[in-house]
Each structure stands twice: as C-alpha cells, then as structure tokens.
Design an enzyme around this catalytic site. Structure first.
Site, PDB file in Angstrom:
ATOM      1  N   ASP A  91       0.829  -1.195   0.000  1.00 16.37           N
ATOM      2  CA  ASP A  91       0.000   0.000   0.000  1.00 16.37           C
ATOM      3  C   ASP A  91       0.871   1.255   0.000  1.00 16.37           C
ATOM      4  O   ASP A  91       1.835   1.349   0.768  1.00 16.37           O
ATOM      5  CB  ASP A  91      -0.880  -0.027   1.257  1.00 16.37           C
ATOM      6  CG  ASP A  91      -1.939   1.049   1.240  1.00 16.37           C
ATOM      7  OD1 ASP A  91      -2.791   1.012   0.349  1.00 16.37           O
ATOM      8  OD2 ASP A  91      -1.915   1.930   2.132  1.00 16.37           O
ATOM      9  N   GLU A 136       1.794  -0.622  -5.064  1.00 18.40           N
ATOM     10  CA  GLU A 136       0.759   0.365  -5.363  1.00 18.40           C
ATOM     11  C   GLU A 136       1.474   1.704  -5.386  1.00 18.40           C
ATOM     12  O   GLU A 136       1.702   2.323  -4.353  1.00 18.40           O
ATOM     13  CB  GLU A 136      -0.343   0.400  -4.300  1.00 18.40           C
ATOM     14  CG  GLU A 136      -1.465   1.333  -4.731  1.00 18.40           C
ATOM     15  CD  GLU A 136      -2.048   2.216  -3.640  1.00 18.40           C
ATOM     16  OE1 GLU A 136      -3.127   2.783  -3.866  1.00 18.40           O
ATOM     17  OE2 GLU A 136      -1.448   2.387  -2.564  1.00 18.40           O
TER      18      GLU A 136
HETATM   19  C1  GLC Z   1      -4.177   3.027  -0.801  1.00 22.55           C
HETATM   20  C2  GLC Z   1      -5.421   2.191  -0.689  1.00 22.55           C
HETATM   21  C3  GLC Z   1      -6.533   3.080  -0.273  1.00 22.55           C
HETATM   22  C4  GLC Z   1      -6.203   3.708   1.052  1.00 22.55           C
HETATM   23  C5  GLC Z   1      -4.867   4.430   1.000  1.00 22.55           C
HETATM   24  C6  GLC Z   1      -4.359   4.749   2.366  1.00 22.55           C
HETATM   25  O1  GLC Z   1      -4.248   3.952  -1.823  1.00 22.55           O
HETATM   26  O2  GLC Z   1      -5.664   1.527  -1.888  1.00 22.55           O
HETATM   27  O3  GLC Z   1      -7.755   2.400  -0.211  1.00 22.55           O
HETATM   28  O4  GLC Z   1      -7.196   4.640   1.403  1.00 22.55           O
HETATM   29  O5  GLC Z   1      -3.887   3.630   0.406  1.00 22.55           O
HETATM   30  O6  GLC Z   1      -3.930   3.588   3.013  1.00 22.55           O
END
Ligand code: GLC
Ligand code: CA
Length: 522
Positions: free
Chosen positions: A199, A258
């Site tokens: 994340d 991500e």
């Molecule tokens: C990422 C997740 C999202 C979350 C953010 C903070 O972007 O996909 O859902 O709100 O991180 O953890």
C-alpha cells in the site's frame, strides 16, 4: 505450480468486507471468501489479492492497521486466514495479502506510546512529529483525503498523516520501523502467502527536511507531478531489502507496488531486478475510452518494462476508483465498452488484475444515501467528494432481492436492479459478462507467449497480433466499422449475431472487441 507464475497471472482483487459475509452481520469476512473459492477457481483466475483484514478501527476500511499480525474479529481470526490460504492453495490459487507500511492506525500501540512520550523521544521518532511554523503546521503538505496533512497534539507538536488523521505516517528512516516490517513480512510468509500488495509504496520516504510542496490541491492519488512526499528515491532501498526476504522463501513470493507515480518510466524503477515483481499500471486505469489513448498507454507501459525482467500489469478497476462501466459512460454503453475493455485487457501480455464484481459488469453505485457513506474522503472533503464507497458495494451472488446472497443486510445497500447481475443469474447465460470473463480467462491460458505487434486498422479501431495465431481487434467508435477479416472468431464481447462476417471482411459492431485465431480459413 509453475515457475514465475506471476508473469502472466490473472489476479483477482477481493475487497474482503464487500465480498461475502459468512456470519450474517452484513460485513464480508474471511470465511465468506473461503466459501467462494470454488467460484474463483471456476472463473479461472490464478491468484487472489485480499485487501487488509488485520485488526483495525476501520477509519479507512482497514487501511488503518492497529495490529499487523492479527485478524480483526470483524473478518474472523488467524485460523480463518490460515484455512483460507490452505484451501486456496488446494485449488491452485495463490494468495496475496496487503501490507500497509506507510502509516499505522492511530490506535496502534506505537502511536499511543508516541502520544504519551515527550517531543524528541524514541517513541515519537517512529512517526513524523515536528514543531509547527508560525503557529501553523510544519509545512504546506496536504492530505490525500483533503485538508492539511498535519494534526496538532496537546503539547503543541504536529504529526504527519498523508491520509486520514487516524493514519499517522511512519518514519522509515527509523531502524525499528524497518525491522518491524521485515518481521511482519516474515510472519505472513511463514503462513504461506504468495506475496504482498504494498500500500502507498511510493510514499514511505519523504524528502530530507520535509520541504514545502509549494502548490495547492497537491494530493490526489492520481498525481501527475512530483511531490516531496511521493516517489522519493529512498523508497527503493526498502524494496531491495524486502526482495531479499521474499527470495529467502521457497516458491515464487512476490511484491506488487501500489505506486501512483507521474510516468511509466518512474514506475519501472520499482521493478528493477532486485526490487519488486510488479507495479499496478494506473495509467491504464486512467485511460479514457479512445483508441489513440489506449494505444499510447499500452505502448508506454510495454516500453517501460522492455529492458526489465518484470511484466507489465493491466488494471481497469479497484477499490479506490469508479468502476469502469461507469467511467466509460454508464448504462448499456458503459457495459458494452467495459466488456470490450475486458477482452482487450486480457489479451495483453503480462499480468492482469480483476476487481471483484467487474466480472459481473457491476456499475458504480452513485446514489448511496449520505448517511451510509463510510469513506473518510466524504468527511475530509467537507462533503464535496462522495468518496469511494460506490465501488465497494457488496457483491450480488444470488436471489432476487438485497442482500442477494451476500450474507446479512449489507453494510452498504445494493441497488434493487442488481437482481439481473447476480453471479447466479449470469452463470449459465452464455451472453453474460460472467461467461465472457470465464471464457476469456480460459482461452488466455493458451495465448501465444509473444508480445504484441500492431496491425493496420481503420480510425478508432485497435488491432494487434501476438504470434501468428492470435489477433485482437477493438472498435472504440460508436458506429460499425468494416475492415479485412483477421481470421476465425474465437470470442467476442458482443453477441455473435452482431458480427458482420463476410468472406474477407468483417463489420465490427460499435464498442466491441473480438479475439481471432489464425487466418480466415482458421
Ligand atoms: C491506498 C489504498 C486506499 C487507502 C490508502 C491509504 O491507496 O488503496 O484504499 O485509502 O492507500 O492507506
Ligand atoms: Ca461477516
């Protein structure tokens, strides 16, 4: 299980609290996921990515973790997680779990300690506490969810939270933080997980001295500019350390970033041979419905990984963006385009992600009542941005009225007209979106391994081949287009009856994709 499975894998994203609810409390859970593994195996995906199910006050749907080694009672317990991993493996499905290293929950024991400790203490150094500037926050950084990225504590210091105030950012220059996450990775690897979705992988390291961003409206996940708190070079050192941990386990355990970064070239840096295996392709998510735009994004994505061992990834939807049926215009047209996009996506070389419910053709739910909205974006934006709940509405499995076999009365209400979209209603209908995905995923396993070569095509149409035996055509326009016929139809996103097949030509219906094999004689 074959080697380097992740190069071509189709990975299905399970947003746990909205997938299937086994104990009837209206919230999806791990036993619910376990009960649907046969569905996923039948669909034909290779792996499942589970969004966070760890102990959490749920300020941000579980992306605010209070205990990284425990399952929140809402979702089950550790034994459920272990049983789910074992059952998935028994069906040949890999399991990827989320790790949330950029921030903890404000209810994590470390943050409680930090609040109780003095400025400058070791407990505060695990987070980013700073003194304010001119009576205000230490710098001009903004939260991704709206408002300043800093919150003041009673002794006057401020702490950084790039997301909600309930998600304090960790200090990744602190060696205790690094050691703790290395241990968390091992904890889950020891339980058999096949990898991690990381994340906010682009956020963990901040520029030295936390300099101003010197702009406003900075923070959006879909960022296109460089910012002092995103995509700093220091993050790569972390991934080099994590890669060693992943490689120390048998089997191919993977890391998926991500990372919302401005260019495909910046993204490729996360994929160097000693770093991560995959990164989500958000430029593909963002592509608007147009042949030249898709062609450019596909070329840039493939170019970016060309010199690397890593595959490209292809993503149309996830739990943070509007579902693509709706992004592409909604209604019948949105669904036609979404089905065509699915065939395009699943025809590309590399790894594809499917977000739960896209195989059912679900649209975004845009009319959720204010009082059910749970995404912190709604509050943080001062009720101007309705947030991400519309793509998180629990799945319709069966039956003719809500909760459509989901379990108990679902935590976000499902539209009544989803009766026609349940997995049950679509399962035996050869023209359903579910059948389209199932067949595409079945055929995808046998697609040629070659990369793509673009073919000449009329304006508004993309045509590419992989090897000699496979061609994909996509008509992005809203009118039929006639072109030379590339071969024999293997699969189409529109009803076969709409395809105008001549001896040497084909009239591609509006907003449709076709997979072809061989030459005209088949
Ligand atoms: C990422 C997740 C999202 C979350 C953010 C903070 O972007 O996909 O859902 O709100 O991180 O953890
Ligand atoms: Ca439940």
């Amino acid at each position: 299980m074959s080697n380097e499975w992740w190069r071509t894998a189709t990975i299905y994203q399970v947003y746990v609290r909205s997938f299937a609810d086994a104990n009837g409390d209206g919230i999806g859970d791990l036993p619910g996921v376990r009960s649907k593994l046969d569905y996923l195996a039948d669909l034909g995906v290779d792996a499942v990515w589970l969004t966070p199910f760890y102990t959490s006050p749920m300020a941000d749907g579980g992306y605010d973790v209070a205990d990284y080694r425990a399952v929140d009672p809402l979702f089950g317990d550790l034994a459920d997680a272990e049983a789910l991993i074992a059952d998935a493996h028994a069906r040949g499905l890999r399991v990827i779990v989320d790790v949330v290293p950029n921030h903890t929950s404000s209810q994590h024991p470390w943050f409680a300690e930090a609040l109780a400790a003095a400025p400058g203490s070791a407990a505060r150094d695990r987070y980013l506490f700073r003194d304010g500037r001119d009576g205000g926050p230490p710098n001009d950084w903004e939260s991704v969810f709206g408002g300043p990225a800093w919150t003041q504590v009673p002794d006057g210091q401020w702490y950084l939270h790039l997301f909600d105030p309930a998600q304090p950012d960790l200090n990744w220059r602190n060696s205790e933080v690094r050691a703790e996450f290395a241990d968390i990775l091992r904890f889950w690897l020891d339980r058999g997980v096949d990898g991690f979705r990381i994340d906010v992988a682009h956020g963990m390291v901040k520029a030295d001295g936390l300099p101003d961003a010197e702009c406003t409206e900075q923070a959006s996940l879909l960022t296109t500019r460089s910012l002092p708190y995103f995509d700093q070079d220091g993050v790569h050192e972390i991934y080099r350390e994590w890669r060693k941990i992943l490689d120390s386990y048998p089997g191919e355990r993977i890391g998926v970033a991500e990372a919302w970064v401005p260019t495909a070239e910046r993204l490729a840096r996360y994929l160097r041979p000693d770093e991560l295996h995959q990164a989500f392709n958000f430029h593909y998510v963002e592509a608007e419905w147009s042949a030249p735009v898709f062609r450019r994004v596909i070329d840039e994505s493939l170019d970016a990984v060309a010199g690397l061992a890593a595959p490209s990834t292809w993503v149309l939807s996830n739990h943070d963006v509007h579902r693509h049926v709706t992004r592409y215009g909604g209604g019948e047209q949105g669904l036609r385009r979404a089905r065509a996009a699915a065939l395009l996506t699943l025809a590309l070389p590399g790894s594809a992600y499917v977000y739960q419910g896209e195989e059912l053709g679900l649209p975004e739910v845009t009319d959720l009542p204010d009082e059910v909205l749970a995404d912190p974006v709604w509050e943080r934006s001062g009720h101007t941005d309705r947030g991400r709940d519309g793509c998180r509405v629990p799945l319709p499995w069966s039956g003719s009225e809500p909760p459509f076999g989901f379990g108990g009365s679902s935590w976000l209400p499902q539209p009544a007209d989803w009766a026609a979209l349940t997995a049950e209603a679509q399962h035996d209908d050869p023209e359903s979106t579910l059948s389209l995905y199932r067949e595409a995923l079945r055929q995808r396993r046998a697609l040629p391994s070659e990369g793509i070569t673009w073919d000449e095509a009329p304006d508004g149409v993309l045509a590419f081949r992989r090897g000699e035996s496979f061609t994909c055509t996509v008509n992005f326009t809203s009118s039929p287009v006639t072109m030379p016929r590339p071969g024999t139809v293997r699969l189409a996103s529109c009803p076969d009856s709409e395809l105008g097949l001549g001896a040497d030509t084909v009239t591609l219906p509006a907003e449709s994709a076709v997979w072809w094999s061989g030459d005209v004689d088949g």
